[in-house]
Design a protein around this motif. Structure first.
Motif, PDB file in Angstrom:
ATOM      1  N   MET A  75       0.814  -1.226   0.000  1.00 56.01           N
ATOM      2  CA  MET A  75       0.000   0.000   0.000  1.00 56.01           C
ATOM      3  C   MET A  75       0.842   1.267   0.000  1.00 56.01           C
ATOM      4  O   MET A  75       0.352   2.348  -0.297  1.00 56.01           O
ATOM      5  N   LEU A  76       2.142   1.142   0.378  1.00 58.13           N
ATOM      6  CA  LEU A  76       2.968   2.354   0.451  1.00 58.13           C
ATOM      7  C   LEU A  76       3.934   2.443  -0.728  1.00 58.13           C
ATOM      8  O   LEU A  76       4.279   3.542  -1.155  1.00 58.13           O
ATOM      9  N   ALA A  77       4.370   1.301  -1.271  1.00 64.77           N
ATOM     10  CA  ALA A  77       5.464   1.324  -2.258  1.00 64.77           C
ATOM     11  C   ALA A  77       5.092   2.066  -3.537  1.00 64.77           C
ATOM     12  O   ALA A  77       5.877   2.867  -4.043  1.00 64.77           O
ATOM     13  N   TRP A  78       3.881   1.902  -4.038  1.00 64.64           N
ATOM     14  CA  TRP A  78       3.542   2.388  -5.411  1.00 64.64           C
ATOM     15  C   TRP A  78       3.101   3.840  -5.414  1.00 64.64           C
ATOM     16  O   TRP A  78       3.054   4.481  -6.449  1.00 64.64           O
ATOM     17  N   SER A  79       2.773   4.403  -4.221  1.00 61.48           N
ATOM     18  CA  SER A  79       2.004   5.668  -4.195  1.00 61.48           C
ATOM     19  C   SER A  79       2.827   6.900  -4.587  1.00 61.48           C
ATOM     20  O   SER A  79       2.284   7.954  -4.861  1.00 61.48           O
ATOM     21  N   GLY A  80       4.164   6.787  -4.499  1.00 58.81           N
ATOM     22  CA  GLY A  80       4.988   7.961  -4.802  1.00 58.81           C
ATOM     23  C   GLY A  80       5.133   8.893  -3.622  1.00 58.81           C
ATOM     24  O   GLY A  80       5.713   9.973  -3.724  1.00 58.81           O
ATOM     25  N   ASN A  81       4.636   8.490  -2.439  1.00 59.39           N
ATOM     26  CA  ASN A  81       4.730   9.348  -1.252  1.00 59.39           C
ATOM     27  C   ASN A  81       5.934   9.021  -0.382  1.00 59.39           C
ATOM     28  O   ASN A  81       6.266   9.777   0.536  1.00 59.39           O
ATOM     29  N   TRP A  82       6.596   7.889  -0.640  1.00 63.32           N
ATOM     30  CA  TRP A  82       7.602   7.400   0.300  1.00 63.32           C
ATOM     31  C   TRP A  82       8.963   7.214  -0.364  1.00 63.32           C
ATOM     32  O   TRP A  82       9.048   6.799  -1.509  1.00 63.32           O
ATOM     33  N   ALA A  83      10.009   7.500   0.381  1.00 60.23           N
ATOM     34  CA  ALA A  83      11.377   7.314  -0.132  1.00 60.23           C
ATOM     35  C   ALA A  83      11.956   5.990   0.347  1.00 60.23           C
ATOM     36  O   ALA A  83      12.880   5.450  -0.261  1.00 60.23           O
ATOM     37  N   GLY A  84      11.420   5.472   1.442  1.00 64.64           N
ATOM     38  CA  GLY A  84      11.927   4.191   1.961  1.00 64.64           C
ATOM     39  C   GLY A  84      11.100   3.755   3.147  1.00 64.64           C
ATOM     40  O   GLY A  84      10.426   4.573   3.780  1.00 64.64           O
ATOM     41  N   LEU A  85      11.130   2.457   3.428  1.00 64.10           N
ATOM     42  CA  LEU A  85      10.321   1.871   4.500  1.00 64.10           C
ATOM     43  C   LEU A  85      11.190   0.986   5.379  1.00 64.10           C
ATOM     44  O   LEU A  85      12.120   0.328   4.881  1.00 64.10           O
ATOM     45  N   ALA A  86      10.895   0.973   6.684  1.00 64.16           N
ATOM     46  CA  ALA A  86      11.594   0.058   7.605  1.00 64.16           C
ATOM     47  C   ALA A  86      10.528  -0.652   8.427  1.00 64.16           C
ATOM     48  O   ALA A  86       9.527  -0.034   8.814  1.00 64.16           O
ATOM     49  N   SER A  87      10.739  -1.940   8.665  1.00 67.66           N
ATOM     50  CA  SER A  87       9.728  -2.738   9.351  1.00 67.66           C
ATOM     51  C   SER A  87      10.362  -3.638  10.403  1.00 67.66           C
ATOM     52  O   SER A  87      11.491  -4.121  10.215  1.00 67.66           O
ATOM     53  N   GLU A  88       9.623  -3.884  11.481  1.00 62.51           N
ATOM     54  CA  GLU A  88      10.079  -4.839  12.487  1.00 62.51           C
ATOM     55  C   GLU A  88      10.375  -6.184  11.840  1.00 62.51           C
ATOM     56  O   GLU A  88      11.239  -6.930  12.283  1.00 62.51           O
ATOM     57  N   GLU A  89       9.645  -6.478  10.765  1.00 64.70           N
ATOM     58  CA  GLU A  89       9.742  -7.814  10.162  1.00 64.70           C
ATOM     59  C   GLU A  89      10.882  -7.941   9.155  1.00 64.70           C
ATOM     60  O   GLU A  89      11.080  -9.029   8.601  1.00 64.70           O
ATOM     61  N   MET A  90      11.614  -6.838   8.914  1.00 67.27           N
ATOM     62  CA  MET A  90      12.661  -6.929   7.886  1.00 67.27           C
ATOM     63  C   MET A  90      13.988  -6.431   8.446  1.00 67.27           C
ATOM     64  O   MET A  90      14.034  -5.394   9.099  1.00 67.27           O
ATOM     65  N   GLU A  91      15.079  -7.169   8.189  1.00 66.70           N
ATOM     66  CA  GLU A  91      16.381  -6.810   8.777  1.00 66.70           C
ATOM     67  C   GLU A  91      16.846  -5.436   8.311  1.00 66.70           C
ATOM     68  O   GLU A  91      17.297  -4.615   9.105  1.00 66.70           O
ATOM     69  N   ASN A  92      16.723  -5.196   7.000  1.00 67.89           N
ATOM     70  CA  ASN A  92      17.159  -3.912   6.445  1.00 67.89           C
ATOM     71  C   ASN A  92      15.977  -3.149   5.852  1.00 67.89           C
ATOM     72  O   ASN A  92      14.874  -3.707   5.728  1.00 67.89           O
ATOM     73  N   ILE A  93      16.241  -1.911   5.452  1.00 70.93           N
ATOM     74  CA  ILE A  93      15.120  -1.108   4.944  1.00 70.93           C
ATOM     75  C   ILE A  93      14.668  -1.646   3.581  1.00 70.93           C
ATOM     76  O   ILE A  93      15.395  -2.379   2.903  1.00 70.93           O
ATOM     77  N   TYR A  94      13.457  -1.292   3.250  1.00 71.63           N
ATOM     78  CA  TYR A  94      12.844  -1.690   1.980  1.00 71.63           C
ATOM     79  C   TYR A  94      12.998  -0.528   1.005  1.00 71.63           C
ATOM     80  O   TYR A  94      12.614   0.611   1.311  1.00 71.63           O
ATOM     81  N   HIS A  95      13.621  -0.819  -0.152  1.00 71.05           N
ATOM     82  CA  HIS A  95      13.794   0.248  -1.145  1.00 71.05           C
ATOM     83  C   HIS A  95      12.590   0.264  -2.088  1.00 71.05           C
ATOM     84  O   HIS A  95      12.150  -0.793  -2.574  1.00 71.05           O
ATOM     85  N   ILE A  96      12.075   1.451  -2.365  1.00 69.60           N
ATOM     86  CA  ILE A  96      10.932   1.575  -3.271  1.00 69.60           C
ATOM     87  C   ILE A  96      11.362   1.100  -4.660  1.00 69.60           C
ATOM     88  O   ILE A  96      12.405   1.562  -5.174  1.00 69.60           O
ATOM     89  N   PRO A  97      10.633   0.143  -5.263  1.00 67.99           N
ATOM     90  CA  PRO A  97      11.029  -0.376  -6.581  1.00 67.99           C
ATOM     91  C   PRO A  97      11.194   0.728  -7.632  1.00 67.99           C
ATOM     92  O   PRO A  97      10.469   1.730  -7.606  1.00 67.99           O
TER      93      PRO A  97
END
Ligand code: P6P
Length: 333
Positions: A75-97
């Motif tokens: 819900m956050l990756a495609w919107s164009g509002n975010w530069a990067g995401l970090a989650s408790e469930e992921m070791e490193n940050i998530y880069h927007i495709p």
């Protein structure tokens, strides 16, 4: 009643420097609405139970942990509002495709807090923190390592009898309630101010592992010592930081997950970046306080994405008192 969209639009008109924040928060609200739908159907759609994997924390993942994390990313990756995401469930940050535009905000979140409550239909939630990001190149883990005082928004969804979204954009704390019949969040409580109250949330079974000041405070609460603490205390422990903190925020009191010496590698349980920091921002915006016992939470500069800190969040007077006990103990050392 005002909808979340109306509230956000009016906020954006009044605070043009935050243009863009409205759409970013709406991404999160839509993700929480989708998670709420899954939570509400539970075993009927086969999402209960263990996923048979462990996350970066070394905790066994529930199916809903993984599904909620994926919903937040989707819900956050495609919107164009975010530069990067970090989650408790992921070791490193998530880069927007690369196929999606990048935005000017970073989001750190725990997609499903309170996982042990999932299968027993007890409260669970999603908590998030929003940081500004003003560079055009892709962020790194280190770009998330900023003190909580730099947050520009924080909030949580609480999946209980109804689904609530509690949000601050730096201008007080608002509570919205989800109307499933039309898929909208409605503003149901404006400008929450945390009352003073003799109530605390803590896992008492860890008493023997705590530092002395925390044991001292709980001893006083339980002794009903009318001289030292002229209050009769009540206690709750719902096993979900969001639920216990929400009670303190709306009814007053203190939520505590203090340092303990069970595991020298983990002197604290809760994670700073996406649990304690956003909750601390909300408490301070509601007139409360947030400390480790010796340090203001919002002043702490994280050293790594999944850093853990002790958390004492609540009514100002009560947190001040607990902090004074910690400071006095420090002076004796
Ligand atoms: P315990 C949930 O796993 C969590 O991270 C918080 O939401 C909650 O307050 C705490 O841990 C519960 O911990 O040790 O009581 O099970």
């Amino acid at each position: 009643m005002k909808t979340l969209s109306q509230y956000l639009l009016e906020f954006e008109r009044d605070n043009p420097e935050h243009k863009g924040l409205r759409l970013a928060i709406e991404d999160i609200a839509k993700a929480c609405a989708r998670i709420s739908d899954l939570v509400g159907r539970g075993a009927l759609v086969g999402i209960h139970g263990d996923a048979g994997e462990t996350n970066v924390q070394g905790e066994s993942q529930q199916q809903l942990d993984i599904l909620s994390n994926q919903i937040m990313l989707d819900m956050l990756a495609w919107s164009g509002n975010w530069a990067g995401l970090a989650s408790e469930e992921m070791e490193n940050i998530y880069h927007i495709p690369a196929r999606y535009p990048k935005g000017k905000y970073l989001c750190a979140f725990d997609p499903l807090d309170g996982s042990a409550n999932i299968d027993i239909n007890m409260p669970i939630g999603t908590i998030f923190s929003v940081l500004p990001y003003d560079r055009s190149d892709a962020p790194h883990n280190r770009d998330f390592l900023r003190p909580g005082s730099e947050q520009i928004a924080a909030g949580y969804a609480l999946y209980g009898a109804c689904t609530m979204l509690v949000l601050t954009l730096g201008h007080g704390v608002q509570r919205f309630t989800f109307d499933r019949s039309i898929g909208e969040f409605f503003l149901t409580k404006e400008n929450i101010r945390i009352p003073d109250s003799a109530s605390f949330s803590i896992n008492l079974s860890n008493y023997r592992f705590w530092e002395k000041p925390m044991q001292q405070y709980i001893d006083l609460c339980l002794a009903g010592d009318q001289d030292e603490l002229a209050k009769n205390y009540n206690m709750r422990w719902m096993g979900c930081m969001i639920a216990d903190s929400h009670k303190a925020l709306e009814k007053g009191g203190v939520f505590m997950y203090p340092a303990d010496n069970r595991d020298p590698a983990k002197p604290a349980k809760l994670r700073l970046l996406y649990e304690v920091s956003p909750m601390s921002y909300l408490f301070e915006q509601a007139g409360g306080r947030a400390t480790t016992g010796t340090e203001n939470i919002l002043d702490i500069i994280p050293t790594e994405l999944h850093q853990r800190v002790p958390a004492i969040l609540g009514s100002k007077a009560e947190v001040d008192y607990i902090e004074a006990l910690h400071q006095a103990a420090l002076k004796k050392t």
